[in-house]
Each structure stands twice: as C-alpha cells, then as structure tokens.
Scaffold this active site. Sequence first.
Site, PDB file in Angstrom:
ATOM      1  N   GLY A 118      64.127  41.692  -8.975  1.00  0.00           N
ATOM      2  CA  GLY A 118      65.508  41.941  -8.524  1.00  0.00           C
ATOM      3  C   GLY A 118      66.119  40.686  -7.928  1.00  0.00           C
ATOM      4  O   GLY A 118      67.276  40.348  -8.158  1.00  0.00           O
ATOM      5  N   ARG A 133      63.060  35.078  -6.164  1.00  0.00           N
ATOM      6  CA  ARG A 133      61.672  35.428  -6.551  1.00  0.00           C
ATOM      7  C   ARG A 133      61.431  35.006  -7.999  1.00  0.00           C
ATOM      8  O   ARG A 133      60.335  34.648  -8.379  1.00  0.00           O
ATOM      9  CB  ARG A 133      61.441  36.921  -6.387  1.00  0.00           C
ATOM     10  CG  ARG A 133      61.123  37.270  -4.947  1.00  0.00           C
ATOM     11  CD  ARG A 133      60.370  38.552  -4.872  1.00  0.00           C
ATOM     12  NE  ARG A 133      59.739  38.739  -3.580  1.00  0.00           N
ATOM     13  CZ  ARG A 133      59.519  39.960  -3.083  1.00  0.00           C
ATOM     14  NH1 ARG A 133      59.884  41.019  -3.781  1.00  0.00           N
ATOM     15  NH2 ARG A 133      58.936  40.098  -1.929  1.00  0.00           N
ATOM     16  N   ARG A 159      76.525  33.192 -11.747  1.00  0.00           N
ATOM     17  CA  ARG A 159      76.602  34.043 -10.542  1.00  0.00           C
ATOM     18  C   ARG A 159      75.330  33.951  -9.685  1.00  0.00           C
ATOM     19  O   ARG A 159      74.984  34.894  -8.950  1.00  0.00           O
ATOM     20  CB  ARG A 159      76.836  35.505 -10.922  1.00  0.00           C
ATOM     21  CG  ARG A 159      78.204  35.765 -11.574  1.00  0.00           C
ATOM     22  CD  ARG A 159      78.289  37.185 -12.089  1.00  0.00           C
ATOM     23  NE  ARG A 159      79.562  37.447 -12.724  1.00  0.00           N
ATOM     24  CZ  ARG A 159      80.510  38.255 -12.226  1.00  0.00           C
ATOM     25  NH1 ARG A 159      80.311  38.839 -11.064  1.00  0.00           N
ATOM     26  NH2 ARG A 159      81.636  38.473 -12.879  1.00  0.00           N
ATOM     27  N   ARG A 178      59.820  44.895 -15.258  1.00  0.00           N
ATOM     28  CA  ARG A 178      60.393  44.765 -13.905  1.00  0.00           C
ATOM     29  C   ARG A 178      59.243  44.506 -12.943  1.00  0.00           C
ATOM     30  O   ARG A 178      58.240  45.242 -12.931  1.00  0.00           O
ATOM     31  CB  ARG A 178      61.129  46.042 -13.514  1.00  0.00           C
ATOM     32  CG  ARG A 178      61.427  46.132 -12.052  1.00  0.00           C
ATOM     33  CD  ARG A 178      62.496  47.116 -11.682  1.00  0.00           C
ATOM     34  NE  ARG A 178      62.373  47.526 -10.277  1.00  0.00           N
ATOM     35  CZ  ARG A 178      62.574  46.706  -9.240  1.00  0.00           C
ATOM     36  NH1 ARG A 178      62.885  45.432  -9.439  1.00  0.00           N
ATOM     37  NH2 ARG A 178      62.438  47.156  -7.997  1.00  0.00           N
ATOM     38  N   SER A 222      59.736  45.426  -5.699  1.00  0.00           N
ATOM     39  CA  SER A 222      59.166  46.082  -4.512  1.00  0.00           C
ATOM     40  C   SER A 222      59.718  47.493  -4.443  1.00  0.00           C
ATOM     41  O   SER A 222      60.696  47.823  -5.102  1.00  0.00           O
ATOM     42  CB  SER A 222      59.592  45.314  -3.263  1.00  0.00           C
ATOM     43  OG  SER A 222      59.278  43.959  -3.396  1.00  0.00           O
ATOM     44  N   ASP A 233      57.531  48.669   1.935  1.00  0.00           N
ATOM     45  CA  ASP A 233      57.864  49.445   3.141  1.00  0.00           C
ATOM     46  C   ASP A 233      57.479  50.897   2.863  1.00  0.00           C
ATOM     47  O   ASP A 233      57.153  51.250   1.732  1.00  0.00           O
ATOM     48  CB  ASP A 233      59.367  49.328   3.480  1.00  0.00           C
ATOM     49  CG  ASP A 233      60.251  49.665   2.295  1.00  0.00           C
ATOM     50  OD1 ASP A 233      60.477  48.789   1.440  1.00  0.00           O
ATOM     51  OD2 ASP A 233      60.663  50.839   2.201  1.00  0.00           O
ATOM     52  N   ARG A 267      54.260  39.148   1.906  1.00  0.00           N
ATOM     53  CA  ARG A 267      55.030  39.537   0.708  1.00  0.00           C
ATOM     54  C   ARG A 267      54.701  38.632  -0.475  1.00  0.00           C
ATOM     55  O   ARG A 267      54.534  39.063  -1.596  1.00  0.00           O
ATOM     56  CB  ARG A 267      56.533  39.522   1.013  1.00  0.00           C
ATOM     57  CG  ARG A 267      56.952  40.696   1.883  1.00  0.00           C
ATOM     58  CD  ARG A 267      58.418  40.636   2.291  1.00  0.00           C
ATOM     59  NE  ARG A 267      58.706  41.673   3.289  1.00  0.00           N
ATOM     60  CZ  ARG A 267      59.328  42.825   3.011  1.00  0.00           C
ATOM     61  NH1 ARG A 267      59.733  43.064   1.797  1.00  0.00           N
ATOM     62  NH2 ARG A 267      59.540  43.734   3.934  1.00  0.00           N
TER      63      ARG A 267
HETATM   64  N1  LIG Z   1      66.318  52.766  -2.237  1.00  0.00           N
HETATM   65  C1  LIG Z   1      65.312  52.018  -1.804  1.00  0.00           C
HETATM   66  N2  LIG Z   1      65.061  50.854  -2.411  1.00  0.00           N
HETATM   67  C2  LIG Z   1      64.052  50.108  -1.940  1.00  0.00           C
HETATM   68  C3  LIG Z   1      63.258  50.542  -0.857  1.00  0.00           C
HETATM   69  N3  LIG Z   1      62.347  49.590  -0.587  1.00  0.00           N
HETATM   70  C4  LIG Z   1      62.586  48.623  -1.458  1.00  0.00           C
HETATM   71 BR1  LIG Z   1      61.628  47.042  -1.460  1.00  0.00          BR
HETATM   72  N4  LIG Z   1      63.597  48.903  -2.300  1.00  0.00           N
HETATM   73  C5  LIG Z   1      64.025  47.998  -3.396  1.00  0.00           C
HETATM   74  O1  LIG Z   1      64.497  46.824  -2.745  1.00  0.00           O
HETATM   75  C6  LIG Z   1      65.889  46.660  -2.943  1.00  0.00           C
HETATM   76  C7  LIG Z   1      66.578  47.116  -1.694  1.00  0.00           C
HETATM   77  O2  LIG Z   1      66.095  46.389  -0.587  1.00  0.00           O
HETATM   78  C8  LIG Z   1      66.268  47.481  -4.144  1.00  0.00           C
HETATM   79  O3  LIG Z   1      66.395  46.608  -5.258  1.00  0.00           O
HETATM   80  C9  LIG Z   1      65.109  48.462  -4.340  1.00  0.00           C
HETATM   81  O4  LIG Z   1      64.608  48.418  -5.660  1.00  0.00           O
HETATM   82  C10 LIG Z   1      63.522  51.770  -0.244  1.00  0.00           C
HETATM   83  O5  LIG Z   1      62.860  52.210   0.709  1.00  0.00           O
HETATM   84  N5  LIG Z   1      64.557  52.486  -0.750  1.00  0.00           N
END
Ligand SMILES: Nc1nc2c(nc(Br)n2[C@@H]2O[C@H](CO)[C@@H](O)[C@H]2O)c(=O)[nH]1
Length: 234
Positions: free
Chosen positions: A20, A24, A43, A87, A90, A204, A217
């Site tokens: 994402g 990274r 971008r 993909r 995280s 997390d 990480r």
């Molecule tokens: N919705 C959601 N996205 C998460 C979470 N932890 C992570 Br790392 N992500 C991912 O991290 C980004 C958001 O921080 C997004 O691209 C998600 O794919 C979570 O607890 N919730």
Amino acid sequence: MTVHIGAKPGDIAETVLMPGDPYRARWAAETFLQDAKLVNEVRGMLGFTGTYKGNRVTIQGSGMGMPSLSIYANELMTEYGAQTLIRIGSCGGMQPHVAVRDVIIAMSATTITSPSSGIFKEINFAPTADYALLAAAVAVAKGKNTTTHVGGIYSSDVFYSERPDLDEQMVRHGILGVEMEAAELYTLAARHGRRALAILTVSDHLQTGEALPSEDREKTFGDMVEIALDAAFT
Ligand SMILES: Nc1nc2c(nc(Br)n2[C@@H]2O[C@H](CO)[C@@H](O)[C@H]2O)c(=O)[nH]1
C-alpha cells in the site's frame, strides 16, 4: 504510460508486488531486487522494476483503500500486461489465535461494499486467491519460522469503523484480519484472468489493542516480501 502510471511500455514486469505504501515499495526494491530502477513516481506512488534470483519483478505501491488499488491494478493488468499480482501489506488481527507479527495468507476477502459492487448487483461474488500462488506461499512460509495463518480476511472501506456489530459478525465467522485492498485485487484478477494473492503481516490487533513497534515492522515486512517473491517464482 497510463493516466496514473508513468512507466514506459516494457518497464513493468509480468509479476508485480503491491504494497500500500510507496515508501515500502522503495524499501523492498532496494532490499530484495538487483538492478532496481524507478519506473513510476506519478503522484508519488512509487514503482520499481528489477530482478529477484534472475526473475524480473516490479514493486508498485497501490495506495490505501480499494478505489486506489483498483486504479493501479486495472492499469497494470490492462495496459502493462501484469499476470501475477501479489499484495504485500499489513492488517489488523481479528482472532485471539492471530498475534501481532504473524503472517496471514488470504484465501478469500469479504466486503460490505467494493468498487465492483455496482456491477454485481444481487450477486455476492466471492473474491478468492489464486490457488497455485496461495499453495506456493504456504509452502514457502512453512520453511520460515513465521507463524502463518491461511483463511478469510475482511477488506473494509474504513479504518475508523463505526460498525462494531459488523466486526463482531466477521470475528464470529472466523475472519482472521482486516485491511482495505485485497477484495478488489482478487475481483479484478478474476475479471482479467490473472493470478492474485494477498500476504499480510499483522501489525495491530482489534481485540488486544496491541500494535507492532516500528522497529519490528521492517523485519516482519521483510519476511512477507520474501514469501511473496519466492512464491511468485516457484
Ligand atoms: N481498516 C483497517 N485497515 C488496517 C488495519 N490495520 C492495518 Br495495518 N490496516 C491497513 O493499513 C492501512 C490503514 O492504516 C490500510 O491500507 C489497511 O489495509 C485495521 O485495523 N483496520
């Protein structure tokens, strides 16, 4: 080049890893690829192409959320001929037995809505990983001492959830973790007849509130990148 990717024809490999975070993408390219070169910075969504054990590979950021991933995945597949898209990201853990630092290999990706919902109408399409790619990733992960889980994840449209009742149903039905991109990647790969997989590190945890310290990480992310690269070229 396309609307969102500045790479020249031939700059993008048939195998593409999609974190994402564009930073990274840069770290993974610098750490794992030989002769990595920047092929996209439109971008700031950085993309690099190099070789891994002699195999050509591109690492291209996807951005956060399915709409962003949809833009890059569509253009990579339809304009640059990407065949295998993995993909690497995280997620938040959603089960007591899934711990921070673990790796999740996503067999399926559940959503409430996705960019493709509009075309499916009453169909509840099941976004599913490519089996051969998934099996290869599981085999590679077994060779490492990283705790790995294989199962369903939840691709959410929000990071700040206002629907704890939905999270509860996801947990009840065994969903291992939550992120925001995989379901649309799987759906687009199905639409274009390509291979896709999502490999996620748990950074997390929704139940314990634990979060991976930043110094950890990079290590867990590195393990995941290696799993993706070795699985892609198995
Ligand atoms: N919705 C959601 N996205 C998460 C979470 N932890 C992570 Br790392 N992500 C991912 O991290 C980004 C958001 O921080 C997004 O691209 C998600 O794919 C979570 O607890 N919730």
